[in-house]
Design an enzyme around this catalytic site. Structure first.
Site, PDB file in Angstrom:
ATOM      1  N   HIS A   1      18.403 -14.346 -55.876  1.00 22.80           N
ATOM      2  CA  HIS A   1      18.400 -13.766 -54.534  1.00 22.80           C
ATOM      3  C   HIS A   1      16.958 -13.582 -54.063  1.00 22.80           C
ATOM      4  CE1 HIS A   1      19.668 -11.631 -51.037  1.00 22.80           C
ATOM      5  NE2 HIS A   1      18.924 -10.583 -51.360  1.00 22.80           N
TER       6      HIS A   1
ATOM      7  N   ASP B   1      16.004  -7.372 -45.942  1.00 28.12           N
ATOM      8  CA  ASP B   1      16.912  -8.287 -46.629  1.00 28.12           C
ATOM      9  C   ASP B   1      18.149  -8.503 -45.765  1.00 28.12           C
ATOM     10  OD1 ASP B   1      18.553  -9.703 -48.282  1.00 28.12           O
ATOM     11  OD2 ASP B   1      18.477  -8.302 -49.957  1.00 28.12           O
TER      12      ASP B   1
ATOM     13  N   CYS C   1      21.799 -17.379 -48.952  1.00 29.07           N
ATOM     14  CA  CYS C   1      20.615 -16.528 -48.982  1.00 29.07           C
ATOM     15  C   CYS C   1      19.338 -17.286 -48.637  1.00 29.07           C
ATOM     16  CB  CYS C   1      20.489 -15.895 -50.376  1.00 29.07           C
ATOM     17  SG  CYS C   1      18.879 -15.237 -50.781  1.00 29.07           S
TER      18      CYS C   1
END
Length: 279
Positions: A119, A134, A81
């Site tokens: 995240h 995202d 991420c």
């Protein structure tokens, strides 16, 4: 495009043409919603979630733009991420988008609303609206931006919505035939590259990190999404319940390339083989 002054997102360091080639985007780019959608879809289709460096014994996963670009764009690897957000933020900064970063607390597979906020994703401002952008949540994540608004919904083969809890926290949900899956909850407090370094250290070294003790690979492609956690492969198709399959050691070792499009060096394959074999 933003090519005059640098910012904390280091847009001037991006080889934009190389990135666009890596994700297969052949059109022009501008700081508009059409480009944001196109890059989002292209990125998640081309770049898998990949935690392999942590399993290969590397004591650091660098988050500077040059290192992330070398790994993901030039070497054709995936990234976890934080790496992908660093790259995406630099790309958007280079094009001229206005955005901030935020951190979310992952809920899927944990059911825990109060875990660490590991995240990270982006909120892009366009024409007085904010869009949740995202690209790095993997097999359960968004394939294009969703408007940040109460009861916002994104419909299609893959459907999502945003709900607001009494605490004020936003929750992104993946709408599956078996019921909504809460992906993560978040507030819009701004996070910065210096915050990413702390999260990166946790993910790489902490004993409770979900990313440093088993292989986690994820990819979204048209018509199918794959998630490998350890040796369990999940396959998600539109309108169907998630299918699970246990891989044997040979299948698990070949999965990075055959299923997720990640080509490893021969030495890395040998190291991974030893890791999968265990002590």
């Amino acid at each position: 495009m933003n090519d005059v002054t640098d910012s904390m997102w280091r847009g001037s360091a991006v080889d934009l043409d190389a990135y666009l080639t890596r994700v297969g985007h052949g059109g022009g780019v501008a700081a508009d919603l059409s480009t944001l959608r196109a890059l989002h879809t292209a990125h998640v289709g081309a770049i898998p979630f990949d935690n392999l460096d942590a399993l290969l014994g590397r004591t650091a996963v660098p988050l500077d733009v040059d290192s992330v670009q070398e790994k993901i764009v030039r070497q054709g690897r995936g990234g976890w991420c934080l790496e992908q957000v660093v790259l995406m933020a630099a790309v958007l900064d280079r094009i001229g988008f206005t955005f901030t970063a935020f951190a979310g607390r992952t809920r899927i597979r944990t059911g825990n609303k109060f875990g660490p906020a590991l995240h990270v994703a982006l909120l892009v401002e366009l024409d007085g609206e904010r869009w949740l952008h995202d690209v790095s949540f993997g097999a359960h994540g968004l394939h294009e931006p969703i408007r940040l608004a109460e009861n916002a919904r994104l419909d299609g083969d893959w459907s999502f919505d945003l709900v607001r809890e009494p605490t004020g926290e936003h929750v992104l949900r993946f709408l599956r035939p078996e019921g909504p899956a809460e992906l993560y909850g978040f507030t819009t407090d701004a996070r910065y590259p210096s915050d990413f370094e702390l999260l990166n250290h946790f993910c790489l070294t902490h004993p409770r990190s979900p990313f440093n003790h088993r292989m986690i690979l994820q990819r979204t492609r048209p018509g199918v999404r794959h998630l490998l956690a350890g040796t369990v492969l999940a396959e998600i198709r539109p309108g169907e319940p998630t299918a699970f399959r246990e891989l044997d050691d040979t299948e698990a070792l070949s999965a990075p390339e055959e299923i997720f499009g990640i080509t490893l060096e021969p030495d890395d394959i040998q190291t991974l083989r030893k890791t999968l074999a265990g002590p």
